[in-house]
Design an enzyme around this catalytic site. Structure first.
Site, PDB file in Angstrom:
ATOM      1  N   GLU A  26       0.849  -1.191   0.000  1.00 29.49           N
ATOM      2  CA  GLU A  26       0.000   0.000   0.000  1.00 29.49           C
ATOM      3  C   GLU A  26       0.886   1.244   0.000  1.00 29.49           C
ATOM      4  O   GLU A  26       2.110   1.140   0.112  1.00 29.49           O
ATOM      5  CB  GLU A  26      -0.926  -0.013   1.221  1.00 29.49           C
ATOM      6  CG  GLU A  26      -1.942  -1.142   1.165  1.00 29.49           C
ATOM      7  CD  GLU A  26      -2.899  -1.137   2.356  1.00 29.49           C
ATOM      8  OE1 GLU A  26      -3.330  -0.073   2.782  1.00 29.49           O
ATOM      9  OE2 GLU A  26      -3.178  -2.229   2.863  1.00 29.49           O
ATOM     10  N   HIS A  68      -8.790   9.608   3.546  1.00 30.00           N
ATOM     11  CA  HIS A  68      -8.402   8.553   2.601  1.00 30.00           C
ATOM     12  C   HIS A  68      -8.632   9.105   1.201  1.00 30.00           C
ATOM     13  O   HIS A  68      -9.693   9.673   0.928  1.00 30.00           O
ATOM     14  CB  HIS A  68      -9.241   7.289   2.828  1.00 30.00           C
ATOM     15  CG  HIS A  68      -8.635   6.073   2.192  1.00 30.00           C
ATOM     16  ND1 HIS A  68      -8.580   5.902   0.829  1.00 30.00           N
ATOM     17  CD2 HIS A  68      -8.044   4.982   2.730  1.00 30.00           C
ATOM     18  CE1 HIS A  68      -7.976   4.747   0.561  1.00 30.00           C
ATOM     19  NE2 HIS A  68      -7.638   4.174   1.697  1.00 30.00           N
ATOM     20  N   ARG A  94      -0.633   8.785   1.934  1.00 25.55           N
ATOM     21  CA  ARG A  94      -2.005   9.288   1.821  1.00 25.55           C
ATOM     22  C   ARG A  94      -2.173  10.796   1.868  1.00 25.55           C
ATOM     23  O   ARG A  94      -3.009  11.348   1.178  1.00 25.55           O
ATOM     24  CB  ARG A  94      -2.813   8.721   2.976  1.00 25.55           C
ATOM     25  CG  ARG A  94      -3.623   7.591   2.534  1.00 25.55           C
ATOM     26  CD  ARG A  94      -4.301   6.979   3.688  1.00 25.55           C
ATOM     27  NE  ARG A  94      -4.247   5.558   3.427  1.00 25.55           N
ATOM     28  CZ  ARG A  94      -4.674   4.641   4.242  1.00 25.55           C
ATOM     29  NH1 ARG A  94      -5.189   4.990   5.397  1.00 25.55           N
ATOM     30  NH2 ARG A  94      -4.601   3.393   3.916  1.00 25.55           N
ATOM     31  N   HIS A 122     -11.105   9.657   7.329  1.00 29.98           N
ATOM     32  CA  HIS A 122     -10.895   8.212   7.453  1.00 29.98           C
ATOM     33  C   HIS A 122     -10.339   7.812   8.806  1.00 29.98           C
ATOM     34  O   HIS A 122     -10.751   6.801   9.393  1.00 29.98           O
ATOM     35  CB  HIS A 122      -9.934   7.794   6.339  1.00 29.98           C
ATOM     36  CG  HIS A 122      -9.607   6.343   6.291  1.00 29.98           C
ATOM     37  ND1 HIS A 122     -10.549   5.374   6.034  1.00 29.98           N
ATOM     38  CD2 HIS A 122      -8.427   5.676   6.455  1.00 29.98           C
ATOM     39  CE1 HIS A 122      -9.970   4.175   6.037  1.00 29.98           C
ATOM     40  NE2 HIS A 122      -8.683   4.335   6.319  1.00 29.98           N
ATOM     41  N   ARG A 137      -0.461   8.609   9.321  1.00 29.56           N
ATOM     42  CA  ARG A 137      -0.335   7.161   9.545  1.00 29.56           C
ATOM     43  C   ARG A 137       0.001   6.420   8.247  1.00 29.56           C
ATOM     44  O   ARG A 137      -0.624   6.646   7.213  1.00 29.56           O
ATOM     45  CB  ARG A 137      -1.656   6.610  10.088  1.00 29.56           C
ATOM     46  CG  ARG A 137      -1.684   5.091  10.176  1.00 29.56           C
ATOM     47  CD  ARG A 137      -2.974   4.612  10.777  1.00 29.56           C
ATOM     48  NE  ARG A 137      -4.101   4.877   9.919  1.00 29.56           N
ATOM     49  CZ  ARG A 137      -4.660   3.985   9.099  1.00 29.56           C
ATOM     50  NH1 ARG A 137      -4.193   2.755   9.022  1.00 29.56           N
ATOM     51  NH2 ARG A 137      -5.706   4.311   8.374  1.00 29.56           N
TER      52      ARG A 137
HETATM   53  P1  FAD Z   1     -13.421   0.380  16.438  1.00 26.80           P
HETATM   54  O1  FAD Z   1     -13.102  -0.838  15.690  1.00 26.80           O
HETATM   55  O2  FAD Z   1     -13.867   1.550  15.734  1.00 26.80           O
HETATM   56  O3  FAD Z   1     -14.366   0.025  17.649  1.00 26.80           O
HETATM   57  C1  FAD Z   1     -14.941   1.057  18.407  1.00 26.80           C
HETATM   58  C2  FAD Z   1     -15.909   0.459  19.396  1.00 26.80           C
HETATM   59  O4  FAD Z   1     -16.225   1.426  20.386  1.00 26.80           O
HETATM   60  C3  FAD Z   1     -17.250   0.017  18.829  1.00 26.80           C
HETATM   61  O5  FAD Z   1     -17.591  -1.198  19.432  1.00 26.80           O
HETATM   62  C4  FAD Z   1     -18.228   1.086  19.298  1.00 26.80           C
HETATM   63  O6  FAD Z   1     -19.548   0.630  19.494  1.00 26.80           O
HETATM   64  C5  FAD Z   1     -17.620   1.424  20.637  1.00 26.80           C
HETATM   65  N1  FAD Z   1     -17.995   2.737  21.159  1.00 26.80           N
HETATM   66  C6  FAD Z   1     -17.707   3.958  20.646  1.00 26.80           C
HETATM   67  N2  FAD Z   1     -18.195   4.909  21.454  1.00 26.80           N
HETATM   68  C7  FAD Z   1     -18.792   4.276  22.501  1.00 26.80           C
HETATM   69  C8  FAD Z   1     -19.483   4.705  23.648  1.00 26.80           C
HETATM   70  N3  FAD Z   1     -19.667   6.004  23.939  1.00 26.80           N
HETATM   71  N4  FAD Z   1     -19.979   3.782  24.481  1.00 26.80           N
HETATM   72  C9  FAD Z   1     -19.850   2.462  24.227  1.00 26.80           C
HETATM   73  N5  FAD Z   1     -19.182   1.998  23.150  1.00 26.80           N
HETATM   74  C10 FAD Z   1     -18.670   2.901  22.306  1.00 26.80           C
HETATM   75  N6  FAD Z   1      -6.644   0.095   9.366  1.00 26.80           N
HETATM   76  C11 FAD Z   1      -5.674  -0.780   9.019  1.00 26.80           C
HETATM   77  O7  FAD Z   1      -4.678  -0.930   9.743  1.00 26.80           O
HETATM   78  N7  FAD Z   1      -5.804  -1.519   7.882  1.00 26.80           N
HETATM   79  C12 FAD Z   1      -6.871  -1.400   7.049  1.00 26.80           C
HETATM   80  O8  FAD Z   1      -6.950  -2.097   6.045  1.00 26.80           O
HETATM   81  C13 FAD Z   1      -7.880  -0.462   7.384  1.00 26.80           C
HETATM   82  N8  FAD Z   1      -8.941  -0.283   6.559  1.00 26.80           N
HETATM   83  C14 FAD Z   1      -9.959   0.546   6.974  1.00 26.80           C
HETATM   84  C15 FAD Z   1     -11.098   0.662   6.187  1.00 26.80           C
HETATM   85  C16 FAD Z   1     -12.176   1.431   6.616  1.00 26.80           C
HETATM   86  C17 FAD Z   1     -13.415   1.546   5.761  1.00 26.80           C
HETATM   87  C18 FAD Z   1     -12.088   2.110   7.846  1.00 26.80           C
HETATM   88  C19 FAD Z   1     -13.235   2.939   8.335  1.00 26.80           C
HETATM   89  C20 FAD Z   1     -10.944   2.035   8.609  1.00 26.80           C
HETATM   90  C21 FAD Z   1      -9.875   1.254   8.184  1.00 26.80           C
HETATM   91  N9  FAD Z   1      -8.713   1.137   8.951  1.00 26.80           N
HETATM   92  C22 FAD Z   1      -7.733   0.251   8.585  1.00 26.80           C
HETATM   93  C23 FAD Z   1      -8.629   1.760  10.267  1.00 26.80           C
HETATM   94  C24 FAD Z   1      -8.955   0.708  11.320  1.00 26.80           C
HETATM   95  O9  FAD Z   1      -9.981  -0.130  10.847  1.00 26.80           O
HETATM   96  C25 FAD Z   1      -9.406   1.338  12.628  1.00 26.80           C
HETATM   97  O10 FAD Z   1      -8.518   2.344  13.002  1.00 26.80           O
HETATM   98  C26 FAD Z   1      -9.448   0.283  13.713  1.00 26.80           C
HETATM   99  O11 FAD Z   1     -10.245  -0.795  13.311  1.00 26.80           O
HETATM  100  C27 FAD Z   1      -9.985   0.879  14.990  1.00 26.80           C
HETATM  101  O12 FAD Z   1     -10.176  -0.157  15.908  1.00 26.80           O
HETATM  102  P2  FAD Z   1     -10.609   0.197  17.381  1.00 26.80           P
HETATM  103  O13 FAD Z   1     -10.709  -1.097  18.095  1.00 26.80           O
HETATM  104  O14 FAD Z   1      -9.717   1.240  17.903  1.00 26.80           O
HETATM  105  O15 FAD Z   1     -12.050   0.871  17.237  1.00 26.80           O
HETATM  106  C1  SIN Z   2      -7.180   0.710   2.788  1.00 24.09           C
HETATM  107  O1  SIN Z   2      -7.403  -0.484   2.633  1.00 24.09           O
HETATM  108  O2  SIN Z   2      -6.905   1.489   1.870  1.00 24.09           O
HETATM  109  C2  SIN Z   2      -7.251   1.260   4.154  1.00 24.09           C
HETATM  110  C3  SIN Z   2      -6.029   0.874   4.861  1.00 24.09           C
HETATM  111  C4  SIN Z   2      -5.839   1.702   6.083  1.00 24.09           C
HETATM  112  O3  SIN Z   2      -6.608   2.594   6.389  1.00 24.09           O
HETATM  113  O4  SIN Z   2      -4.831   1.431   6.742  1.00 24.09           O
END
Ligand code: FAD
Ligand code: SIN
Length: 523
Positions: free
Chosen positions: A113, A241, A288, A349, A384
């Site tokens: 990537e 993104h 990015r 993003h 990032r």
């Molecule tokens: P999340 O997975 O966002 O989980 C948040 C949790 O908190 C949820 O359960 C929600 O319900 C809960 N929550 C929030 N507020 C409250 C509240 N007030 N009370 C109770 N619960 C609450 N990163 C990569 O490294 N590789 C990738 O390929 C990639 N692709 C991506 C594609 C997309 C479309 C997106 C949106 C992001 C992508 N990212 C990627 C970024 C990555 O997915 C996220 O940064 C990561 O998954 C965040 O994980 P997390 O556990 O921190 O939070």
């Molecule tokens: C993507 O698949 O382009 C998202 C990857 C990322 O946010 O790290």
């Protein structure tokens, strides 16, 4: 009666669930999430997780790519630590049941990537996040020590403030005793007392009109910690993104993974001309911040709403088999990616900053940990590197799990915490006012605090946001708690922090580009 647990986890994405699984052998665990447990940013991750698993890749190269992408604002020792932990974390995810694609030779099928000098992204087709979320959810739901409470919203952290003590942001002895939660099934407010709280609430995408993030991403965790006088940093580094499917009526925007550019897709203007060579030697695979700004510049110059991502020259069978989800989702939007270009535009993003944590995931508040997108660990610096986010989340959940297991014997449940004071007697008369205010916040942030900023735009943003802040605080004080009002209040809090920190940074670095401070390398 307050509920009591040894470990409270707010959030059920990769950060929250991997932490829960690691502490569960040492005490009772409660995981809360504001909708269904599976509805997270994690679930939508496409590209994959970055880790050094074979030669010619090396820790040194992953370190250098991460530092260069972050414009050197990264914390070097954290970057070294995270990169080295990568293979072990991949192993943990696989032990919990996650499957990553392999080649017939048995080696991982690594993708590349933007900003990566090597192929190092482990993935499951083009829906890696769905696979990780599936595996972790299954494990957690089957664990006897873990209670999962969906539709449960964390409203505020409980600290000495709730025992009637005055606390200030600089205080080093603030302690977290638990969380007030709102049960979204019956609107009841509950007190959860705990010895260790993990905040893993994800990002802030819904601060902007167009985002790849699901609706849950309203910056709640950051707002909770900020109100509890914890330290927040680097909020000016909001990542857009470059390639979200352009469809102004769709929310969230459907992401077109960067791995597609890694596979050879090329960015072009709508008249079919490639343009990235004008901005960076790495062209469509530049980091990015550079690609998003280049697209923004082209759109402004040409008066267009989107650019094209062209895959038509790629082998169509391979394209369909490597990116089945993108192929199907684009077809649903009437684009056959083997024959037509995909209309794409940048969308909010990822947040690089957030709750400041140390190398153990410890925040500035005692007994309070944070991991994942909500946190600021120093890994990302000013931008990032793609696929470093899932990696960061598992690494810091692992560190925080170890630290909180150690903390368990020293931490006690605190008694005499008052119930939530629900002075407000009524629900807001017109919910539409909340919807309207949220739209206004998104408009302010999109118009004045987007990919390109200026001193004047930031000043305007702050003045306008202040009006919404005052109106919302008045409404909050006289209303019964509701999800929508709490989220609006949190969005205003995090919007304020983004603007404040953007105003404080007197330079253009990485994702923070202010035309009043031209960077050394001009775009
Ligand atoms: P999340 O997975 O966002 O989980 C948040 C949790 O908190 C949820 O359960 C929600 O319900 C809960 N929550 C929030 N507020 C409250 C509240 N007030 N009370 C109770 N619960 C609450 N990163 C990569 O490294 N590789 C990738 O390929 C990639 N692709 C991506 C594609 C997309 C479309 C997106 C949106 C992001 C992508 N990212 C990627 C970024 C990555 O997915 C996220 O940064 C990561 O998954 C965040 O994980 P997390 O556990 O921190 O939070
Ligand atoms: C993507 O698949 O382009 C998202 C990857 C990322 O946010 O790290």
């Amino acid at each position: 009666m307050a509920r009591k647990v040894d470990f409270l986890v707010v959030g059920s994405g990769i950060a929250g669930l991997s932490y829960a699984l690691k502490v569960a052998e040492h005490g009772s665990v409660c995981v809360i999430s504001k909708t269904q447990i599976q509805e997270t940013n994690t679930r939508y991750a496409q590209g994959g997780i970055a880790a050094v698993v074979e030669k010619p890749d090396s820790y040194k190269k992953h370190f250098e790519d991460t530092m260069s992408c972050g414009s050197g604002l990264n914390n070097e020792s954290i970057v070294r630590m995270v990169v080295k932990e990568g293979p072990k974390m991949v192993h943990d995810l696989m032990n919990w049941g996650t499957q990553f694609d392999k080649k017939p030779s048995g080696h991982f099928d690594l993708a590349r990537e933007g900003g990566h000098s090597e192929k190092r992204v482990l993935h499951h087709k083009d829906n890696t996040g769905f696979e990780i979320q599936r595996a972790l959810t299954e494990k957690v739901l089957n664990h006897p020590n873990i209670t999962v409470i969906p539709h449960c919203f964390a409203v505020d952290l409980i600290t000495q403030h709730h025992l009637g003590k005055q606390i200030k942001r600089q205080d080093s002895n603030i302690e977290c005793y638990g969380v007030y939660t709102l049960d979204l099934n019956n609107n009841k407010i509950e007190t959860i007392l705990t010895k260790n709280t993990m905040i893993a609430t994800g990002g802030i995408g819904n601060l902007y009109l167009s985002t790849t993030n699901p609706l849950i991403s309203t910056g709640d965790g950051i707002a909770l910690v900020y109100r509890a006088k914890g330290i927040i940093e680097n909020m000016e580094f909001v990542q857009f993104h470059p390639t979200a499917f352009y469809n102004p009526i769709e929310r969230p925007s459907f992401l077109i993974t960067e791995a597609l550019r890694g596979f050879g897709a090329i960015l072009k203007t709508t008249d079919g001309k490639p343009f990235m060579h004008k901005y960076d030697d790495r062209e469509s695979l530049a980091p990015r911040d550079i690609v998003a700004r280049a697209i923004d510049t082209e759109l402004k110059m040409r008066g267009d709403y989107f650019v094209h991502l062209d895959c038509r020259h790629l082998d169509s069978d391979e394209l369909k088999s490597k990116f089945p989800n993108i192929y199907e989702e684009c077809l649903k939007r009437r684009i056959d990616i083997t024959k037509e270009c995909i209309p794409v535009a940048p969308a909010a993003h990822y947040l690089c900053g957030g709750i400041k944590i140390d190398n153990n995931g410890q925040t500035s508040i005692k007994n309070l940990y944070a991991a994942g997108e909500v946190s600021s660990s120093g890994l990302h610096g000013a931008n990032r590197l793609a696929s470093n986010s899932l990696l960061e989340a598992v690494v810091f959940s692992d560190k925080a799990a170890k630290a909180s297991i150690q903390n368990l014997s020293q931490s006690k449940f605190v008694e005499k915490i008052p119930d939530w004071n629900d002075d407000g007697t009524t629900l807001p008369e017109e919910m539409v006012l909340i919807t309207q205010s949220q739209k206004e916040v998104q408009q302010i942030m999109t118009n004045y605090v987007g990919i390109v900023r200026s001193n004047l735009r930031l000043k305007r943003a702050l003045t306008r946001l202040e009006i919404l802040y005052l109106e919302t605080e008045v409404l909050y004080k006289k209303s019964k708690l509701s999800l929508r009002l709490c989220e609006l209040r949190n969005l205003i809090n995090v919007g304020y922090l983004v603007i404040k920190m953007a105003k404080e940074r007197k330079e253009s670095k990485g994702l923070h580009y202010n035309i009043d401070f031209p960077p050394e390398i001009n775009l």
